[in-house]
Each structure stands twice: as structure tokens, then as C-alpha cells.
Scaffold this motif. Structure first.
Motif, PDB file in Angstrom:
ATOM      1  N   GLN A  77      39.259 132.568  87.942  1.00  0.00           N
ATOM      2  CA  GLN A  77      40.098 133.452  88.753  1.00  0.00           C
ATOM      3  C   GLN A  77      39.494 133.455  90.149  1.00  0.00           C
ATOM      4  OE1 GLN A  77      41.555 137.469  87.367  1.00  0.00           O
ATOM      5  NE2 GLN A  77      39.713 138.083  88.454  1.00  0.00           N
ATOM      6  N   ILE A  78      40.309 133.160  91.160  1.00  0.00           N
ATOM      7  CA  ILE A  78      39.816 133.150  92.532  1.00  0.00           C
ATOM      8  C   ILE A  78      40.469 134.293  93.295  1.00  0.00           C
ATOM      9  CG2 ILE A  78      39.630 131.844  94.678  1.00  0.00           C
ATOM     10  CD1 ILE A  78      39.574 129.306  92.988  1.00  0.00           C
ATOM     11  N   LYS A  79      39.615 135.086  93.948  1.00  0.00           N
ATOM     12  CA  LYS A  79      40.075 136.241  94.733  1.00  0.00           C
ATOM     13  C   LYS A  79      39.768 136.013  96.207  1.00  0.00           C
ATOM     14  CE  LYS A  79      39.333 139.703  91.105  1.00  0.00           C
ATOM     15  NZ  LYS A  79      38.588 140.932  90.766  1.00  0.00           N
ATOM     16  N   ASN A  80      40.672 136.529  97.053  1.00  0.00           N
ATOM     17  CA  ASN A  80      40.428 136.440  98.488  1.00  0.00           C
ATOM     18  C   ASN A  80      39.571 137.620  98.958  1.00  0.00           C
ATOM     19  OD1 ASN A  80      42.161 138.648  98.760  1.00  0.00           O
ATOM     20  ND2 ASN A  80      43.859 137.433  99.557  1.00  0.00           N
ATOM     21  N   GLU A  81      39.405 137.734 100.273  1.00  0.00           N
ATOM     22  CA  GLU A  81      38.571 138.792 100.856  1.00  0.00           C
ATOM     23  C   GLU A  81      39.073 140.196 100.523  1.00  0.00           C
ATOM     24  OE1 GLU A  81      39.158 137.566 104.850  1.00  0.00           O
ATOM     25  OE2 GLU A  81      37.529 136.098 104.793  1.00  0.00           O
ATOM     26  N   ASN A  82      40.374 140.329 100.242  1.00  0.00           N
ATOM     27  CA  ASN A  82      40.970 141.620  99.914  1.00  0.00           C
ATOM     28  C   ASN A  82      41.003 141.894  98.420  1.00  0.00           C
ATOM     29  OD1 ASN A  82      41.536 142.154 102.676  1.00  0.00           O
ATOM     30  ND2 ASN A  82      43.300 140.787 102.535  1.00  0.00           N
ATOM     31  N   ASP A  83      40.278 141.092  97.647  1.00  0.00           N
ATOM     32  CA  ASP A  83      40.181 141.236  96.198  1.00  0.00           C
ATOM     33  C   ASP A  83      41.514 140.971  95.488  1.00  0.00           C
ATOM     34  OD1 ASP A  83      38.195 141.570  94.270  1.00  0.00           O
ATOM     35  OD2 ASP A  83      38.804 143.628  93.860  1.00  0.00           O
ATOM     36  N   ILE A  84      42.364 140.158  96.118  1.00  0.00           N
ATOM     37  CA  ILE A  84      43.645 139.780  95.533  1.00  0.00           C
ATOM     38  C   ILE A  84      43.498 138.403  94.887  1.00  0.00           C
ATOM     39  CG2 ILE A  84      46.063 139.190  96.062  1.00  0.00           C
ATOM     40  CD1 ILE A  84      45.859 141.232  98.379  1.00  0.00           C
ATOM     41  N   VAL A  85      43.971 138.277  93.666  1.00  0.00           N
ATOM     42  CA  VAL A  85      43.882 136.999  92.947  1.00  0.00           C
ATOM     43  C   VAL A  85      44.856 136.005  93.584  1.00  0.00           C
ATOM     44  CG1 VAL A  85      44.206 135.834  90.732  1.00  0.00           C
ATOM     45  CG2 VAL A  85      43.180 138.125  90.800  1.00  0.00           C
ATOM     46  N   VAL A  86      44.311 134.867  94.023  1.00  0.00           N
ATOM     47  CA  VAL A  86      45.133 133.819  94.634  1.00  0.00           C
ATOM     48  C   VAL A  86      45.258 132.590  93.736  1.00  0.00           C
ATOM     49  CG1 VAL A  86      44.634 134.583  96.982  1.00  0.00           C
ATOM     50  CG2 VAL A  86      43.166 132.858  95.914  1.00  0.00           C
ATOM     51  N   TYR A  87      44.470 132.570  92.656  1.00  0.00           N
ATOM     52  CA  TYR A  87      44.515 131.448  91.713  1.00  0.00           C
ATOM     53  C   TYR A  87      44.013 131.935  90.362  1.00  0.00           C
ATOM     54  CZ  TYR A  87      43.171 127.199  89.239  1.00  0.00           C
ATOM     55  OH  TYR A  87      43.018 126.216  88.296  1.00  0.00           O
ATOM     56  N   PHE A  88      44.667 131.432  89.301  1.00  0.00           N
ATOM     57  CA  PHE A  88      44.182 131.674  87.941  1.00  0.00           C
ATOM     58  C   PHE A  88      44.505 130.443  87.112  1.00  0.00           C
ATOM     59  CE2 PHE A  88      44.747 133.052  83.535  1.00  0.00           C
ATOM     60  CZ  PHE A  88      43.506 133.631  83.310  1.00  0.00           C
ATOM     61  N   GLY A  89      43.503 129.926  86.426  1.00  0.00           N
ATOM     62  CA  GLY A  89      43.717 128.766  85.560  1.00  0.00           C
ATOM     63  C   GLY A  89      42.760 128.813  84.394  1.00  0.00           C
ATOM     64  N   TRP A  90      43.049 128.007  83.367  1.00  0.00           N
ATOM     65  CA  TRP A  90      42.171 127.974  82.197  1.00  0.00           C
ATOM     66  C   TRP A  90      42.190 126.614  81.545  1.00  0.00           C
ATOM     67  CZ3 TRP A  90      46.910 130.337  82.153  1.00  0.00           C
ATOM     68  CH2 TRP A  90      47.811 129.916  81.187  1.00  0.00           C
ATOM     69  N   PHE A  91      41.149 126.385  80.754  1.00  0.00           N
ATOM     70  CA  PHE A  91      40.945 125.160  80.006  1.00  0.00           C
ATOM     71  C   PHE A  91      40.547 125.587  78.599  1.00  0.00           C
ATOM     72  CE2 PHE A  91      39.419 120.833  79.366  1.00  0.00           C
ATOM     73  CZ  PHE A  91      38.388 120.985  78.457  1.00  0.00           C
ATOM     74  N   LEU A  92      41.200 125.038  77.581  1.00  0.00           N
ATOM     75  CA  LEU A  92      40.864 125.368  76.199  1.00  0.00           C
ATOM     76  C   LEU A  92      40.081 124.221  75.581  1.00  0.00           C
ATOM     77  CD1 LEU A  92      44.323 126.792  75.054  1.00  0.00           C
ATOM     78  CD2 LEU A  92      42.321 128.068  75.821  1.00  0.00           C
ATOM     79  N   GLY A  93      39.098 124.557  74.752  1.00  0.00           N
ATOM     80  CA  GLY A  93      38.307 123.512  74.119  1.00  0.00           C
ATOM     81  C   GLY A  93      37.491 124.037  72.956  1.00  0.00           C
ATOM     82  N   GLU A  94      36.619 123.183  72.467  1.00  0.00           N
ATOM     83  CA  GLU A  94      35.729 123.554  71.373  1.00  0.00           C
ATOM     84  C   GLU A  94      34.351 122.979  71.652  1.00  0.00           C
ATOM     85  OE1 GLU A  94      35.374 123.286  66.496  1.00  0.00           O
ATOM     86  OE2 GLU A  94      37.114 122.440  67.497  1.00  0.00           O
ATOM     87  N   LEU A  95      33.343 123.800  71.443  1.00  0.00           N
ATOM     88  CA  LEU A  95      31.952 123.388  71.601  1.00  0.00           C
ATOM     89  C   LEU A  95      31.311 123.257  70.230  1.00  0.00           C
ATOM     90  CD1 LEU A  95      30.937 125.837  74.456  1.00  0.00           C
ATOM     91  CD2 LEU A  95      30.890 123.346  74.629  1.00  0.00           C
ATOM     92  N   ASN A  96      30.624 122.158  69.999  1.00  0.00           N
ATOM     93  CA  ASN A  96      29.840 121.998  68.781  1.00  0.00           C
ATOM     94  C   ASN A  96      28.586 122.862  68.882  1.00  0.00           C
ATOM     95  OD1 ASN A  96      31.571 120.088  67.554  1.00  0.00           O
ATOM     96  ND2 ASN A  96      30.702 118.478  68.847  1.00  0.00           N
ATOM     97  N   PRO A  97      27.860 123.043  67.796  1.00  0.00           N
ATOM     98  CA  PRO A  97      26.627 123.834  67.868  1.00  0.00           C
ATOM     99  C   PRO A  97      25.683 123.297  68.950  1.00  0.00           C
ATOM    100  CG  PRO A  97      27.176 123.381  65.587  1.00  0.00           C
ATOM    101  CD  PRO A  97      28.122 122.572  66.431  1.00  0.00           C
TER     102      PRO A  97
END
Length: 143
Positions: A77-97
């Protein structure tokens, strides 16, 4: 007399086995986020000063601290100087032990300024999510 000692010892073992061991992971220690950084399309670090419309990758190393596999969502999540979200993205995955992975998400700033990328690692996204670790931040300056 010896019989009472053995019985007490057995009871102590049973009680002690009901406690969580000192080395057990807490809810927010199941994974780690380390070394948040901006990288180019080839994965090379580029520093935190970028230009408007420059495509960058928000990357970090994520580590599964568990003895089992873990499905995760890497969220930025990326916020500007005014604490407003200007970007939101995600990546799904799996981690082994104990696996270490460095996912990244692409972002192109549309205006100059100071931004803060907040990087999260969750399970159960998008519903019933739980954090796997504390989130981390990365300051970004855009000219």
C-alpha cells in the motif's frame, strides 16, 4: 515414600507438557519481512529517489520462520504525503518451511512528492486475514 515421589514427578511432567515451549513462534513471528527496497525490472536496487512515470518494483525478502508451508499474500500500500492511499496491490503465493522469497509489485508514480510504501504479509487474504509478521515501511521520493 518413593511411590509418592514418582507420582509427583509424573504429575509435574504432565503439567509441564501442557505449557507452550519457550521457543514456539508467536502469531507475528511466523514469517519475516526484511530489506524493503525499490528495484528495477531486473531486480537491481535503484535507491529511493525516482522520477514521475518511472516504473519501479517494490520488493522485500519474505521468510517463512515455520517448520511447515505457509500460504501468504504480499501486500503493498503506497500513501502520499497526506496519508492518502495512491496504490494498492498484492501477490499470492506459498512459502515452504524456512524458505526465503523476494516478491515485488510494480508501481509508476503519477506525481512528485514523498510517499510511504507499507508492506504486509498476511494469510487468509482477502477475507479473514491474519498478519504473519509486523508490517514494514519504505520511504520513496519522487521528482
Amino acid at each position: 515414600m518413593l511411590y509418592k515421589g514418582i507420582g509427583l514427578f509424573t504429575i509435574l511432567i504432565i503439567i509441564a507438557s501442557g505449557f507452550t515451549p519457550a521457543f514456539a513462534l508467536t502469531e507475528l513471528e511466523r514469517a519475516s519481512i526484511v530489506d524493503p527496497r525499490l528495484v528495477n525490472a531486473f531486480g537491481s536496487p535503484i535507491g529511493n529517489l525516482i522520477n514521475v512515470d518511472q516504473q519501479v518494483q517494490i520488493s522485500a525478502d519474505v521468510i517463512n520462520n515455520q517448520e511447515k508451508s505457509q500460504i501468504f499474500a504480499y501486500l503493498v500500500q503506497i500513501k502520499n504525503e497526506n496519508d492518502i492511499v495512491v496504490y494498492f496491490g498484492w501477490f499470492l503465493g506459498e512459502l515452504n518451511p524456512h524458505q526465503k522469497l523476494n516478491p515485488s509489485l510494480s508501481w509508476s508514480p503519477k506525481e512528485p512528492g514523498e510517499f510511504t510504501a507499507e508492506i504486509f504479509l498476511w494469510e487468509g487474504f482477502p477475507v479473514n486475514h491474519k498478519a504473519l509478521t509486523e508490517y514494514t515501511t519504505l520511504k520513496i521520493n519522487v521528482s
